[in-house]
Design a protein around this motif. Structure first.
Motif, short mmCIF file in Angstrom:
data_model
loop_
_atom_site.label_atom_id
_atom_site.label_comp_id
_atom_site.label_asym_id
_atom_site.label_seq_id
_atom_site.Cartn_x
_atom_site.Cartn_y
_atom_site.Cartn_z
N UNK A 1 7.43 9.22 7.27
CA UNK A 1 6.99 10.38 6.48
C UNK A 1 6.48 9.98 5.09
N UNK A 2 5.86 8.80 4.99
CA UNK A 2 5.41 8.36 3.67
C UNK A 2 4.39 9.32 3.06
N UNK A 3 3.57 9.96 3.91
CA UNK A 3 2.55 10.87 3.37
C UNK A 3 3.20 12.02 2.61
N UNK A 4 4.22 12.64 3.24
CA UNK A 4 4.90 13.76 2.58
C UNK A 4 5.67 13.30 1.35
N UNK B 1 5.94 11.43 -5.58
CA UNK B 1 5.11 10.43 -6.24
C UNK B 1 5.05 10.62 -7.75
N UNK B 2 4.76 9.53 -8.46
CA UNK B 2 4.75 9.52 -9.93
C UNK B 2 3.34 9.26 -10.45
N UNK B 3 2.87 10.16 -11.28
CA UNK B 3 1.57 9.96 -11.91
C UNK B 3 1.63 8.84 -12.95
N UNK C 1 -3.64 -0.18 5.87
CA UNK C 1 -3.15 0.41 4.62
C UNK C 1 -4.16 1.35 3.98
N UNK C 2 -5.32 1.51 4.61
CA UNK C 2 -6.35 2.39 4.07
C UNK C 2 -5.88 3.82 3.83
N UNK C 3 -5.20 4.46 4.81
CA UNK C 3 -4.73 5.83 4.56
C UNK C 3 -3.78 5.93 3.37
N UNK C 4 -2.91 4.95 3.20
CA UNK C 4 -2.00 4.96 2.05
C UNK C 4 -2.77 4.85 0.74
N UNK C 5 -3.63 3.86 0.63
CA UNK C 5 -4.33 3.65 -0.64
C UNK C 5 -5.28 4.81 -0.94
N UNK C 6 -5.85 5.43 0.10
CA UNK C 6 -6.75 6.56 -0.14
C UNK C 6 -5.97 7.77 -0.64
N UNK C 7 -4.79 8.03 -0.06
CA UNK C 7 -3.99 9.16 -0.54
C UNK C 7 -3.51 8.90 -1.97
N UNK C 8 -3.14 7.66 -2.26
CA UNK C 8 -2.74 7.32 -3.63
C UNK C 8 -3.89 7.58 -4.61
N UNK D 1 -1.07 9.32 -7.49
CA UNK D 1 0.38 9.18 -7.44
C UNK D 1 0.76 7.83 -6.84
N UNK D 2 1.90 7.31 -7.28
CA UNK D 2 2.50 6.11 -6.70
C UNK D 2 3.95 6.45 -6.36
N UNK D 3 4.54 5.67 -5.46
CA UNK D 3 5.86 6.01 -4.94
C UNK D 3 6.77 4.79 -4.95
N UNK D 4 7.99 4.98 -5.44
CA UNK D 4 8.96 3.89 -5.47
C UNK D 4 9.73 3.80 -4.15
N UNK D 5 10.22 2.59 -3.87
CA UNK D 5 10.91 2.31 -2.61
C UNK D 5 12.07 3.25 -2.31
#
Length: 287
Positions: free
Chosen positions: A231-234, A240-242, A263-270, A275-279
């Protein structure tokens, strides 16, 4: 200035004369100033160019010893590198100061996880050591043959090293904590030979984390993987942090062209969300 002068004096040490072309412009400037202040060195015209000569060896040696206490020790292999640097420059971090060996912090997930060096060599029973002591370490260096038959997971933050219930059910692996930046010695070691059945990096989804994976991918290619949490997208949208995105945007921009297509979908959504997301979001529920 001391570093530049020290380098110039070391070049001149033991030489009768040395052409000015052997020195950089900054070193020549430092030598000229040293010559005016001490008289231990002179610059003379010789042929079509200038040469530097030690004019007062005793005074020259006094000043050189002040900058480099153990001139005769500079090429020895008998002392640790940082000790040589102290002798050379009164500074353990002069020149290349990285230690040759690296000691990663490791723990086992699951039973019968172990590392072997050579077919009949040493063994590190990591599951057993983790059970008794919580973690273990291993000295890795160029040329060793340490390998594991299980996968190797690399994590950036200690919380994921301390508590491993975020891993896929049934995981049997070594977990390695690298603390923010992948060490170059670790990358070189991983790239030297196959070290595990699979190498998986779980970074923060920010510029630094993706840059780390780009460096790993450059070494290992498709034998390594950047793990995407369920569920990384949600979670990227919800948690996520601006600020983190903005703080690591430069690294993100540099890393993206070097990443594999999945990793294209991840980087495109970012990019679209900023937004960026911590582990540690791996433990949070998707809203």
């Amino acid at each position: 200035m001391d570093r530049t002068l020290r380098t110039a004096l070391l070049k001149l040490h033991g030489q009768q004369t040395l052409p000015a072309s052997h020195f950089t412009a900054a070193q020549r400037s430092a030598l000229d100033r040293f010559a005016r202040q001490t008289g231990a060195v002179i610059c003379q015209r010789q042929g079509r160019g200038d040469v530097y000569r030690v004019s007062d060896p005793r005074l020259f040696d006094i000043h050189l010893s002040a900058l480099s206490p153990q001139v005769g020790m500079l090429a020895t292999d008998d002392l640790p590198l940082r000790a040589q640097h102290i002798a050379h420059a009164r500074d353990s971090k002069a020149r290349n100061h990285q230690h040759e060996c690296y000691y990663p912090l490791l723990k086992a997930v699951g039973e019968k996880v172990l590392w072997r060096q050579g077919e009949h060599g040493s063994e590190l029973p990591l599951s057993q050591l983790t059970h008794h002591f919580g973690a273990a370490s291993l000295r890795i260096e160029t040329g060793d043959t340490w390998q594991s038959g299980q996968s190797l997971w690399l994590v950036e933050n200690q919380a994921l090293f301390d508590r491993t219930d975020w891993l896929p059910v049934g995981t049997q692996a070594t977990l390695l904590y690298y603390g923010g930046q992948l060490d170059g010695r670790l990358l070189a070691w991983l790239g030297q030979r196959p070290r595990a059945s699979r190498v998986v990096l779980f970074p923060d989804y920010d510029g630094v984390g993706l840059a780390n994976f780009a460096r790993l991918f450059a070494q290992l290619g498709d034998t390594c993987e950047c793990w995407l949490m369920p569920d990384w997208q949600s979670k990227l949208a919800d948690y996520g942090s601006q600020r983190l995105w903005q703080d690591t945007l430069r690294e993100f921009t540099s890393a993206v062209p070097q990443l594999p297509d999945y990793l294209g979908p991840l980087t495109e959504q970012m990019r679209q969300s900023g937004l960026a997301l911590e582990q540690e979001a791996v433990w949070l529920p998707a809203l």
